[in-house]
Write an enzyme that holds these catalytic residues in place. Structure first.
Site, PDB file in Angstrom:
ATOM      1  N   SER A 137       1.255  -4.422   3.889  1.00 21.60           N
ATOM      2  CA  SER A 137      -0.080  -4.628   3.349  1.00 21.60           C
ATOM      3  C   SER A 137      -0.109  -6.005   2.714  1.00 21.60           C
ATOM      4  CB  SER A 137      -0.390  -3.565   2.287  1.00 21.60           C
ATOM      5  OG  SER A 137      -1.565  -3.874   1.562  1.00 21.60           O
ATOM      6  N   TYR A 150       1.750   1.814  -4.936  1.00 25.70           N
ATOM      7  CA  TYR A 150       1.418   1.171  -3.668  1.00 25.70           C
ATOM      8  C   TYR A 150       1.916  -0.276  -3.661  1.00 25.70           C
ATOM      9  CZ  TYR A 150      -1.344   0.195   0.547  1.00 25.70           C
ATOM     10  OH  TYR A 150      -1.738  -0.134   1.824  1.00 25.70           O
ATOM     11  N   LYS A 154       4.921  -1.417  -1.135  1.00 25.40           N
ATOM     12  CA  LYS A 154       4.545  -2.335  -0.056  1.00 25.40           C
ATOM     13  C   LYS A 154       5.319  -3.650  -0.168  1.00 25.40           C
ATOM     14  CE  LYS A 154       1.771   0.246   2.321  1.00 25.40           C
ATOM     15  NZ  LYS A 154       2.127   0.655   3.709  1.00 25.40           N
TER      16      LYS A 154
END
Length: 265
Positions: A137, A150, A154
């Protein structure tokens, strides 16, 4: 890697970016095994794809971080030429993120990539070819407001992809790392409509930073990167500019992120 005729595996493929990658792979002449934890939705997606590309689609439901499931995907594919580690979760917000949310995020966003690489890379080195594609991401290059789970996982996904490329890239193993910003998927919609303020903040920060793309547009970019042999696939090219600015003056970049957070809260 030329994609026509390859055997590919795509995880997290019942919808969103994974489904789009599978569709575009099939359109470019690949044979595809799709996997996802949602067995019912995966079956429906596989049936739709198979209707358009008869005999070149199979599916195996399961947890992408489970070695037994990865082994089943590999067995279904036969000889795997390209593996798209695409399954991901957006769970855990603020310092209130629970231990279970941290564990789930590590398992799906990072461990699943490690499990797949263990299963495939030694064989690719032996035969002199194979491609590992990591869906990370822009959060893995920049950060993700609202969700420490997250953002952190990531970053780890990007780091693992870089390590794979540095360690095996000169032994026939191609590595590509996909780092999009806003993509119109279920994950984005769920974040935008969440009752959790930090979840909404996270998705507002993503959609305010650039254009929200379709999954198919993202799939086109990553498959073009695979065929070109480039490490990063950046559907939002501005991410590369942001990444360079962050590295050049991190204090200035963090101050900017603080201003962005305040403006969105």
């Amino acid at each position: 890697m030329e994609l026509a005729g390859v055997n590919a595996v795509v995880t997290g493929a019942a919808s969103g970016i994974g489904e789009a990658i599978a569709q575009r792979l099939l359109e470019r002449g690949a044979t595809v095994v799709v996997g996802d934890l949602d067995a019912g939705r995966l079956s429906e997606t596989a049936a739709r794809l198979d209707a358009d590309h008869p005999g070149r689609v199979s599916h195996v439901a399961g947890d992408a971080s489970d070695p037994a499931h990865v082994a089943a995907l590999v067995e279904a594919a036969g000889e795997v030429d390209a593996y798209f580690a695409n399954a991901g979760v957006f769970k855990g917000f603020g310092l209130e993120a629970t231990d279970d949310e941290w564990a789930l995020s590590w398992d799906v966003n990072v461990k699943a990539h490690v499990v797949a690489a263990r299963a495939l890379v030694p064989g690719w080195v032996e035969r002199g070819g194979g491609c590992f594609v990591s869906t990370a991401s822009a959060a893995g290059l920049l950060t993700q407001l609202g969700s420490p789970t997250y953002s952190t996982t990531k970053h780890a996904a990007v780091g693992f992809a870089e390590w794979l490329a540095a360690t095996y890239g000169d032994q026939g193993v191609q590595v590509c790392c996909l780092c999009p910003m806003g993509v119109r998927t279920d994950m984005l919609v769920e974040g935008e409509t969440s009752a959790i303020g930090d979840a909404r903040l996270g998705m507002r920060s993503v959609v305010s930073a650039g254009e929200t793309l379709s999954p198919l547009a993202v799939a086109d970019v990553v498959l073009d990167a695979v065929e070109a042999g480039t490490f990063f696939a950046l559907p939002h090219p501005e991410v590369g500019t942001m990444y360079a600015r962050k590295a050049a003056d991190t204090d200035h970049w963090i101050a900017g992120m603080q201003r962005l957070r305040t403006s969105l809260e």
